[in-house]
Design a protein around this motif. Structure first.
Motif, PDB file in Angstrom:
ATOM      1  N   PHE A  23       0.842  -1.196   0.000  1.00 34.88           N
ATOM      2  CA  PHE A  23       0.000   0.000   0.000  1.00 34.88           C
ATOM      3  C   PHE A  23       0.877   1.246   0.000  1.00 34.88           C
ATOM      4  O   PHE A  23       1.980   1.245   0.536  1.00 34.88           O
ATOM      5  CB  PHE A  23      -0.891   0.052   1.248  1.00 34.88           C
ATOM      6  CG  PHE A  23      -1.895  -1.072   1.341  1.00 34.88           C
ATOM      7  CD1 PHE A  23      -2.283  -1.778   0.215  1.00 34.88           C
ATOM      8  CD2 PHE A  23      -2.453  -1.406   2.571  1.00 34.88           C
ATOM      9  CE1 PHE A  23      -3.218  -2.813   0.313  1.00 34.88           C
ATOM     10  CE2 PHE A  23      -3.381  -2.438   2.673  1.00 34.88           C
ATOM     11  CZ  PHE A  23      -3.759  -3.135   1.544  1.00 34.88           C
ATOM     12  N   GLU A  25      -0.330   4.501   1.056  1.00 36.03           N
ATOM     13  CA  GLU A  25      -0.598   5.457   2.121  1.00 36.03           C
ATOM     14  C   GLU A  25      -1.703   4.937   3.012  1.00 36.03           C
ATOM     15  O   GLU A  25      -2.433   4.016   2.652  1.00 36.03           O
ATOM     16  CB  GLU A  25      -0.993   6.811   1.520  1.00 36.03           C
ATOM     17  CG  GLU A  25      -2.101   6.701   0.480  1.00 36.03           C
ATOM     18  CD  GLU A  25      -2.348   8.007  -0.249  1.00 36.03           C
ATOM     19  OE1 GLU A  25      -1.431   8.826  -0.323  1.00 36.03           O
ATOM     20  OE2 GLU A  25      -3.472   8.202  -0.722  1.00 36.03           O
ATOM     21  N   ARG A  27      -5.197   5.401   5.231  1.00 36.12           N
ATOM     22  CA  ARG A  27      -6.415   6.193   5.222  1.00 36.12           C
ATOM     23  C   ARG A  27      -6.409   7.044   6.490  1.00 36.12           C
ATOM     24  O   ARG A  27      -5.767   6.658   7.481  1.00 36.12           O
ATOM     25  CB  ARG A  27      -7.616   5.255   5.180  1.00 36.12           C
ATOM     26  CG  ARG A  27      -7.615   4.459   3.890  1.00 36.12           C
ATOM     27  CD  ARG A  27      -8.656   3.387   3.882  1.00 36.12           C
ATOM     28  NE  ARG A  27      -8.586   2.625   2.634  1.00 36.12           N
ATOM     29  CZ  ARG A  27      -9.121   1.426   2.459  1.00 36.12           C
ATOM     30  NH1 ARG A  27      -9.778   0.852   3.445  1.00 36.12           N
ATOM     31  NH2 ARG A  27      -9.020   0.818   1.306  1.00 36.12           N
ATOM     32  N   GLN A  30      -6.889   5.485   9.865  1.00 34.17           N
ATOM     33  CA  GLN A  30      -5.898   4.445  10.138  1.00 34.17           C
ATOM     34  C   GLN A  30      -4.664   5.062  10.785  1.00 34.17           C
ATOM     35  O   GLN A  30      -4.094   4.502  11.730  1.00 34.17           O
ATOM     36  CB  GLN A  30      -5.482   3.745   8.845  1.00 34.17           C
ATOM     37  CG  GLN A  30      -6.511   2.759   8.321  1.00 34.17           C
ATOM     38  CD  GLN A  30      -6.063   2.127   7.009  1.00 34.17           C
ATOM     39  OE1 GLN A  30      -5.390   2.770   6.188  1.00 34.17           O
ATOM     40  NE2 GLN A  30      -6.444   0.878   6.798  1.00 34.17           N
ATOM     41  N   GLY A  50     -14.783  -3.009   5.591  1.00 28.75           N
ATOM     42  CA  GLY A  50     -14.011  -2.614   4.425  1.00 28.75           C
ATOM     43  C   GLY A  50     -13.248  -1.312   4.643  1.00 28.75           C
ATOM     44  O   GLY A  50     -12.523  -0.855   3.772  1.00 28.75           O
ATOM     45  N   GLY A  52     -10.821  -0.858   6.660  1.00 29.10           N
ATOM     46  CA  GLY A  52      -9.397  -1.095   6.880  1.00 29.10           C
ATOM     47  C   GLY A  52      -9.003  -1.168   8.340  1.00 29.10           C
ATOM     48  O   GLY A  52      -7.964  -0.649   8.742  1.00 29.10           O
ATOM     49  N   LYS A  53      -9.821  -1.821   9.133  1.00 27.53           N
ATOM     50  CA  LYS A  53      -9.512  -1.929  10.561  1.00 27.53           C
ATOM     51  C   LYS A  53      -8.289  -2.804  10.817  1.00 27.53           C
ATOM     52  O   LYS A  53      -7.498  -2.506  11.694  1.00 27.53           O
ATOM     53  CB  LYS A  53     -10.710  -2.519  11.318  1.00 27.53           C
ATOM     54  CG  LYS A  53     -11.839  -1.522  11.512  1.00 27.53           C
ATOM     55  CD  LYS A  53     -12.972  -2.107  12.324  1.00 27.53           C
ATOM     56  CE  LYS A  53     -13.756  -3.138  11.549  1.00 27.53           C
ATOM     57  NZ  LYS A  53     -14.393  -2.612  10.327  1.00 27.53           N
ATOM     58  N   SER A  54      -8.159  -3.883  10.028  1.00 28.84           N
ATOM     59  CA  SER A  54      -7.087  -4.822  10.383  1.00 28.84           C
ATOM     60  C   SER A  54      -5.707  -4.172  10.380  1.00 28.84           C
ATOM     61  O   SER A  54      -4.890  -4.440  11.255  1.00 28.84           O
ATOM     62  CB  SER A  54      -7.101  -6.063   9.489  1.00 28.84           C
ATOM     63  OG  SER A  54      -7.966  -5.947   8.421  1.00 28.84           O
ATOM     64  N   ARG A 329     -16.009  -5.787   0.183  1.00 26.16           N
ATOM     65  CA  ARG A 329     -15.023  -5.507   1.240  1.00 26.16           C
ATOM     66  C   ARG A 329     -13.672  -5.160   0.655  1.00 26.16           C
ATOM     67  O   ARG A 329     -12.830  -4.597   1.329  1.00 26.16           O
ATOM     68  CB  ARG A 329     -14.881  -6.715   2.166  1.00 26.16           C
ATOM     69  CG  ARG A 329     -16.153  -7.006   2.922  1.00 26.16           C
ATOM     70  CD  ARG A 329     -15.894  -7.994   3.997  1.00 26.16           C
ATOM     71  NE  ARG A 329     -14.860  -7.512   4.903  1.00 26.16           N
ATOM     72  CZ  ARG A 329     -14.657  -8.003   6.093  1.00 26.16           C
ATOM     73  NH1 ARG A 329     -15.387  -8.988   6.523  1.00 26.16           N
ATOM     74  NH2 ARG A 329     -13.702  -7.521   6.856  1.00 26.16           N
TER      75      ARG A 329
END
Ligand code: ADP
Ligand code: ZN
Length: 743
Positions: A23, A25, A27, A30, A50, A52-54, A329
């Motif tokens: 990736f 950058e 979000r 995040q 979707g 991007g919590k992980s 997702r």
């Protein structure tokens, strides 16, 4: 918005997401969540599915060089998550009841050696004495709590075993807890904070909106036909169809099957083995469509579900949000279709009332009716669906038009002569003396020749056959639309009959206009996001790559998305890389995957592009190689040559000419060079004025994300230049320890 901690942390974060995930950058939310993780400040992160919590709990232990624990209730997903991380070279493991003793020993050994970054455990396991001792011994200091709404009675999925998580703070001094959930109303958020005993937590709540979803709510006139039509729009793609009854799932699955769709039913009445097989087949892409009751979904991590269909109205907005949340997702466009009839509302109301009679809980019934009312509101008003959903979850929705719902795409057209049609229906109810139900009214309007019609002599009433030209199910739906708009009453009871009210009389007198909607078959427009997501993508190549992915997944016994997700495959089919350098520019290709399975995909691209005479290595956006690793030897003659030339002060143009690479790739090499060599200045490549401008804007905005900087500079400074300046700035940052290092 602030990025993680010190400059050093920022650099480490960026190189971690480049190295492991490919990736560019973070979000916005995040960045803040990762910072809280790195600095060990308690936090609660609410981000839609979707969102991007992980990444928020995966990055901190890498940056802070420690091992964190992730508590998750979904044992069935742990293995896939761990497989996924390992495929990216990220050291993770899981401890739960599904793991053999041998495996367990290995995990504990890795844990003690300090090599692990993440350990997934179930809440039950976490609180066992043996595990607590292990936590103590290995000095684990930070815990991520996934699906944190499970701790709240007010959430939609309360789990008693989550209640004990509050003991963590009591047992261990100075640990930090980081809670994550996709759906939590403010009340549930407060409950989570309180129940877990979070101290001065950073509460980060993201927008509830899912911009990549296109919502459509259509009048239901023909479940099977309408479902089939939508499923056909998604041929070969993953679709989940939610039905209210088990029987309906089976009928619908066989109808789809008979029409050549790879579909199967799934509901709680099936035996566990069959359910598992269905889920597995869907996960490994041997099955396209699952027709399910709501029992399906919690254990599903297929990120490329392109469509979710509801054949009936769910009983709350929370349910709707959660079930549609399973679509898209991977961030690519997906469609959510709800087939609505006001009959659903009446059905749910009847159910709530029956329950109330049974258990006498009037407050619970009132609460459920309230939830129903909101859901009905969504279905029966012609307001932007994105806006209505956001508002319900307490958030403003800025855009004037979303461009991704049936209302904003202008697909919902009023039925011609709506008011006249409504008057025909209402006068039929009047002619039948308000003594009959929906069925009979519809038969009479359609001029049907049935026993009941003859028995009552209804073939002689003046409204007989007035709506003969419309299909029966359409007329039924229109009647329910009138009920929905309070233009007709249908009181409960055993034999619900239709009755007129004051508003009906106004319509009949011609004092009130009515708006009815008719489902338009085949009238869907593509949303902007849909159009963009396929821009430049070679569809044939995309399919070929999917096939390759399926094969590799089968060989390795992992779900396909562990290899690459759809977004990455589309990007490959857009960029069509033939060398590792261009492959690296693809989102989702980290350093490990560049080595494996990268080459297999490069081969497929080369072969396909040669066969079809397609240009390769196009649409490339350079991403610098990450700094951190050093673990993997990379042999790249062009890059080595570039390094040598840069050391001699060669300009970008010279190096581009000498290596035959694109300017973007060469700029990526220059970033590598700057990071590796740490030159005092970069004035050979970036004019001082430009350098100062970028540095100032970066400092003002407090960000090092390329896109916002590019925009803030009005697009006057190229991405390449910005990334070189940032790389150089990072070399100037003091070399400190990551903050809050563990004692
Ligand atoms: P959640 O757990 O919130 O549902 P995930 O963590 O599964 O969401 O992420 C959703 C998708 O977004 C995944 O495909 C993930 O790879 C992608 N993603 C997450 N963060 C980023 C990022 N910073 N840049 C690009 N893609 C990202
Ligand atoms: Zn809209």
């Amino acid at each position: 918005m602030t990025a993680p901690g010190t400059d050093m942390d920022v650099t480490r974060t960026i190189s971690a997401i480049q190295e492991y995930w490919g990736f560019d950058e973070l979000r916005p939310l995040q960045a803040e969540a990762i910072r809280a993780g790195v600095e060990q400040r308690d936090s609660l992160v609410v981000m839609p599915t979707g969102g991007g919590k992980s990444l928020c709990y995966q990055v901190p232990p890498v940056v802070a060089d420690r091992t964190d624990v992730v508590v998750s209730p979904l044992i069935s997903l742990m293995k896939d998550q761990v497989d996924g991380l390992r495929a990216s070279g990220y050291p993770a493991a899981a401890l739960n009841s599904a793991i053999s003793n041998d495996e367990q020993r290995d995990v504990i050994r890795d844990l003690q050696s300090g090599d692990l970054r993440l350990l997934f455990v179930s809440p039950e396991r976490l609180l066992m004495p043996g595990f607590l001792a292990l936590v103590h011994k290995t000095n684990i200091r930070a815990f991520a709590i996934d699906e944190a709404h499970c701790i709240s009675h007010w959430g939609h999925d309360f789990r008693p075993e989550y209640r004990r998580l509050r003991e963590l703070k009591e047992i261990f001094d100075g640990i930090s807890l980081h809670a994550f959930t996709a759906t939590a109303t403010p009340r549930v958020q407060r409950d989570i904070v309180e129940q877990l005993g979070l101290e001065n937590p950073n509460v980060l709540v993201g927008g509830a909106d899912r911009p990549n979803l296109t919502y459509r709510i259509l009048p239901r006139v023909d479940v099977q036909g309408q479902t089939l039509e939508v499923v056909r729009r998604h041929a070969g793609e993953a679709v989940i169809v939610y039905c209210i009854t088990r029987k309906e799932t089976e009928t619908l699955a066989s109808v789809l099957g008979a029409n050549g769709v790879r579909a199967a039913a799934y509901h709680a009445g099936m035996d566990a083995k069959k359910r598992r097989r269905t889920q597995e087949a869907f996960s490994i892409e041997n099955l396209d469509v699952v027709v399910a009751t709501v029992a399906f979904g919690m254990g599903i991590d297929r990120s490329n579900v392109r469509c979710v269909i509801h054949t009936g109205m769910p009983k709350s907005m929370e349910h709707y949000q959660q079930e549609t949340g399973r679509a898209g997702r991977d961030g690519l466009p997906a469609e959510c279709v709800l087939l609505y009839s006001a009959a659903d509302v009446l059905r749910w109301q009847g159910l709530v009332q029956r329950n109330e009679v049974e258990d006498g809980d009037a407050a619970a019934a009132a609460a459920q009716l309230e939830l129903l009312r909101h859901m009905q509101g969504l279905c029966s008003t012609l307001e932007c669906r994105h806006r209505a959903l956001s508002r319900y979850f307490g958030q403003p929705y800025e855009p004037e038009s979303c461009g991704a719902c049936d209302v904003c795409l202008d697909e919902v057209e009023p039925m011609p002569e709506s008011t006249t049609v409504a008057r025909k229906i209402l006068s039929c109810v009047a002619r039948l003396e308000q003594r009959f139900g929906v069925g009979q009214v519809v038969q009479v309007l359609r001029g049907a020749d049935t026993d009941t019609v003859r028995k009552w002599g209804h073939e002689h009433v003046s409204t007989y056959g007035l709506l003969r030209e419309l299909p029966e199910k359409t007329v039924t739906n229109l009647v329910y639309q009138l009920v929905d708009q309070n233009l007709l009453e249908r009181p409960g009871g055993d034999r619900p009959i239709l009755q007129l009210n004051e508003q009906s009389v106004e319509v009949l007198r011609g004092e009130r206009e009515v708006r009815l909607v008719e489902p338009k078959v085949g009238a869907v427009r593509r949303s902007q996001a849909e159009v963009e997501s396929m821009e430049g993508v070679d569809a044939g190549l995309f399919e070929r790559l999917r096939e390759l992915r399926r094969e590799l997944a089968r060989e390795r016994g992992v779900p396909p998305y562990v290899i690459f997700d759809d977004r990455t495959l589309r990007d490959i089919a857009r960029v069509r890389p033939t060398s590792p350098e261009t492959m690296r520019s693809v989102r989702g290709v980290g350093e490990k995957k560049l080595v494996d399975p990268g080459p297999a995909f490069l081969d497929a691209v080369r072969a396909h592009c040669a066969e079809h005479d397609l240009a390769t290595d196009v649409n490339v956006v350079a991403r610098p190689a990450p700094v951190a690793s050093g673990s993997r030897p990379r042999s790249n003659p062009a890059r080595d040559e570039a390094m040598r030339l840069f050391a001699g002060g060669a300009s970008l143009a010279d190096v581009t000419a000498a290596t035959g690479r694109t300017l973007r790739t060469v700029a990526g090499y220059l970033v590598d060079y700057v990071q590796a060599v740490r030159p005092e200045g970069v004035e050979e490549w970036v004019p001082e004025i430009e350098y100062d401008r970028v540095a100032k804007v970066a400092a003002d905005l407090g960000t090092d994300r390329l896109k916002p900087l590019f925009r803030a500079l009005d697009g006057e400074v190229s991405y390449e230049t910005i990334s070189v300046v940032l790389a150089h700035q990072a070399t100037l940052a003091p070399d400190g320890e990551p903050s809050e290092n563990l004692a």
